[in-house]
Design a protein around this motif. Structure first.
Motif, PDB file in Angstrom:
ATOM      1  N   SER A   7       0.717  -1.178   0.063  1.00 59.96           N
ATOM      2  CA  SER A   7      -0.256  -0.060   0.034  1.00 59.96           C
ATOM      3  C   SER A   7       0.830   1.316   0.053  1.00 59.96           C
ATOM      4  N   GLU A  11       2.598   1.505   4.789  1.00 57.98           N
ATOM      5  CA  GLU A  11       1.951   0.785   5.404  1.00 57.98           C
ATOM      6  C   GLU A  11       2.597  -0.100   6.288  1.00 57.98           C
ATOM      7  N   ASP A  22     -11.681 -10.389  -1.382  1.00 57.94           N
ATOM      8  CA  ASP A  22     -12.856 -10.091  -2.301  1.00 57.94           C
ATOM      9  C   ASP A  22     -12.292 -10.319  -3.805  1.00 57.94           C
ATOM     10  N   GLU A 497      -1.659   8.063  11.211  1.00 55.68           N
ATOM     11  CA  GLU A 497      -2.550   8.638  10.351  1.00 55.68           C
ATOM     12  C   GLU A 497      -3.100   9.824  10.920  1.00 55.68           C
ATOM     13  N   ASP A 513     -11.198  -2.922   8.453  1.00 54.49           N
ATOM     14  CA  ASP A 513     -11.022  -2.176   7.062  1.00 54.49           C
ATOM     15  C   ASP A 513     -11.438  -0.592   7.231  1.00 54.49           C
ATOM     16  N   ARG A 514     -10.587   0.345   6.503  1.00 56.28           N
ATOM     17  CA  ARG A 514     -11.196   1.527   6.706  1.00 56.28           C
ATOM     18  C   ARG A 514     -12.309   1.810   5.904  1.00 56.28           C
ATOM     19  N   SER A 515     -12.435   1.260   4.782  1.00 57.18           N
ATOM     20  CA  SER A 515     -13.525   1.480   3.714  1.00 57.18           C
ATOM     21  C   SER A 515     -14.864   0.642   4.133  1.00 57.18           C
ATOM     22  N   THR A 516     -14.667  -0.511   4.561  1.00 56.35           N
ATOM     23  CA  THR A 516     -15.875  -1.082   4.816  1.00 56.35           C
ATOM     24  C   THR A 516     -16.430  -1.147   6.570  1.00 56.35           C
ATOM     25  N   GLY A 517     -15.499  -0.919   7.200  1.00 55.83           N
ATOM     26  CA  GLY A 517     -15.542  -1.266   8.703  1.00 55.83           C
ATOM     27  C   GLY A 517     -15.677  -2.286   9.269  1.00 55.83           C
TER      28      GLY A 517
END
Length: 602
Positions: A7, A11, A22, A497, A513-517
């Motif tokens: 990333s 990271e 996914d 961050e 996960d920051r996008s999906t929680g």
């Protein structure tokens, strides 16, 4: 099917290989894995995992429960050569090591901002309770960003040259990571395909390491490399190779010989001595030196320009010749050769991990002498590393004793130790080491991936079943040790961050996960849920049954670093005291919760 979580190369979970749940191939693999598992065995393994979690919670440790693999899954992991090479790159190349150390230092800085936070249990660019100035860390980050991934910085071109090659326009300029003092030199290339596709190739760390992995994979599997790119993704993985191949189009080499030469050149380009990247140079002379010695794009371009010297071109088939070639061209260009750079970096990293000898409650003669040796290493010129190998060895020996004593240990310590092992391996086998890059399976037996994460389960890396995976390393850091380190670094990564200064909480765990929680870890895999996301009644009841309360990867890390809320820290510290856990690196209740100037972390 798989990727190594690099990333943006920024990271802290870079030591973990993620098999993305996914992606279709990973979904199929997971489905097949679940189908072949015996339900009785699954329940038995879950009961064992719950008991394991209970024991580690009592011992102030953490639980990294590795799942046994069916035979077919071992075979699937044998295809991870691309990711294994990335891991070896991270262990070996100073610019990637420096980047990870920067990120760890950023976490140290943020922990120090939390009232009562203790950065001394984290490794980084500095050690102990003192941390690097924030302005220095910010400039270092910006400079590294331009070298690691130019697409994330701002490129200002100064000139372009045709270089005498049809449709091979090279670009030179400055890439800024943001803010004054963040500028580094930039080299790029505009690619034109026969089908009309045009794209830009940045000669940065991201493009060069991906090209190295792609060519290595092709070489080790006897596949032909890409001939023409038709997308930006093709250029990411093959752009540097396509430039190199066209540059040597008229030379009398086979494709396989060219691939081996390409890998030797990339390896040399990425083995620049990064000491200067710390400096805030402003004069044009200093920038030119930086351009020639540290900028990976400039090093790659200069090495390609120089090519193999005529008197040794016929030796490209010789495995040992590649090491001699790197030494020769480095001297021609006025650089320290890769082996020399590895020795210097080995000393720098030994200084960092050696600082923790002071935490050993041991006054034996050998340990005291190792502390004195470490003190001497702090004062020597890194260019004299070879003359101080005896002191370096003393430090390593005492650190090995410390590794056996420390339960929780210092976050990042084992990861840095494995870097030292990789550098020491390179120093000891310099003549043929560049050729080893073309044999990722051999590298994998020396440096296995520490952890492979598929969904919420962790698996060990087993490159070839039945073959011995043990190699002597100067510091006794095992893949499992580094895997535990990787989880702790991943958990802590969001602390570095942007957020409200001086405030951290459980919802910032890096395994959410920051996008999906969605939380995904060992504790969710055994139906214990995520305390940072909130627990269901069933998850809470299961935790009560096994006396786990809110224990998880984040809880143990936050309590040990003294950034947990007071109530959480008091509760777990009392439990560890009651169970007679060896916690010498923890303060007493009075020290932890004495006069805090009225500041609370509730």
């Amino acid at each position: 099917m798989t990727m190594l979580d690099l990333s943006g190369y920024l990271e802290l979970s870079t030591f973990m290989c993620h098999m993305l749940s996914d992606e279709p191939d990973s979904k199929a693999l997971r489905s097949r894995l679940d189908t072949l598992r015996d339900p009785v065995e699954i329940e038995s393994a879950r009961d064992f995992a719950l008991l394991s979690a209970r024991l580690t919670a009592d011992s102030a440790d953490d639980s990294v429960h590795l799942v046994n693999q069916p035979e077919f899954f071992v075979s699937a992991l044998g295809e991870l050569d691309h990711e294994r090479l990335h891991y070896w790159q991270l262990l070996t190349y100073p610019i990637l090591q420096l980047n990870l150390l920067y990120k760890m230092e950023k976490v140290r800085c943020e922990v120090a901002e939390v009232p009562g936070g203790d950065p001394s249990l984290l490794a980084g660019l500095t050690t102990g309770g003192a941390v690097a100035p924030s302005a220095y860390v910010d400039i270092l980050r910006a400079r590294l960003l331009g070298q690691l991934d130019a697409s994330r910085g701002e490129v200002e071109l100064e000139q372009s040259d045709e270089d005498g090659l049809a449709e091979q326009e090279l670009h030179y300029g400055i890439v800024s990571g943001g803010g004054p003092g963040s500028e580094t030199h930039y080299v790029g290339w505009t690619y034109h395909s026969s089908s009309g596709f045009v794209g830009r190739v940045h000669f940065d760390v991201r493009h060069l390491t991906e090209a190295m992995a792609s060519v290595t994979e092709a070489l080790s599997s006897d596949h032909q490399p890409l001939v023409e790119a038709n997308s930006s993704e093709d250029l990411l993985y093959w752009g540097a190779w396509l430039y190199f191949r066209r540059f040597f189009a008229q030379e009398e080499y086979t494709v396989r010989e060219l691939m081996r030469l390409f890998l030797a050149i990339l390896d040399c380009a990425l083995m620049g001595d990064c000491a200067m990247v710390h400096d805030h140079r402003e004069s044009s002379d200093s920038l030119e030196q930086y351009f020639r010695e540290v900028s990976v794009g400039a090093r790659f371009k200069l090495l390609v320009d120089l090519g193999p010297p005529p008197e040794v071109q016929n030796q490209v088939r010789d495995d040992e010749w590649l090491g001699g070639y790197q030494w020769y061209v480095s001297r021609q260009l006025g650089w320290p050769p890769p082996t020399e750079v590895a020795g210097r970096q080995m000393l720098r990293l030994t200084r960092i991990v050696g600082a923790y000898l002071g935490s050993l409650h041991d006054e034996r003669e050998d340990v005291v002498e190792a502390r004195s040796a470490h003190g001497r290493l702090l004062r020597v010129d890194v260019r004299d590393w070879l003359g101080h190998m005896e002191d370096i060895g003393r430090v390593w020996a005492s650190l090995n004793a410390g590794l056996r004593e420390w339960r929780f240990g210092f976050v990042g310590f084992r990861s840095i130790s494995m870097m030292i092992n990789a550098l020491a391996s390179r120093v000891g086998e310099s003549r043929w080491y560049p050729d080893l890059v073309s044999r990722p399976r051999d590298l994998a037996h020396r440096f296995r991936l520490p952890l492979i994460k598929l969904g919420d389960e962790y698996f060990p890396d087993t490159p070839v079943p039945g073959k011995s995976l043990h190699f002597d390393h100067p510091i006794d850091a095992t893949p499992m040790d580094v895997g535990t380190d990787a989880l702790r670094l991943a958990v802590l990564s969001p602390i570095a961050e942007p957020r409200e200064p001086g405030r951290v909480d459980h919802s910032q765990c890096g395994l959410i996960d920051r996008s999906t929680g969605v939380a995904s870890c060992f504790y969710t895999s055994i139906s214990l849920g995520c305390p940072g996301k909130g627990l269901t009644d069933q998850e809470r009841a299961r935790r009560e049954q096994y006396e786990l309360a809110d224990f998880c990867h984040y809880t143990v890390a936050s309590v040990r670093l003294h950034i947990a809320p007071d109530e959480v820290a008091r509760r777990w510290h009392k439990r560890w005291t009651d169970t007679h856990t060896y916690v010498s690196d923890l303060p007493s209740i009075e020290d932890l919760f004495g006069d805090r100037d009225g500041t609370s972390r509730e």
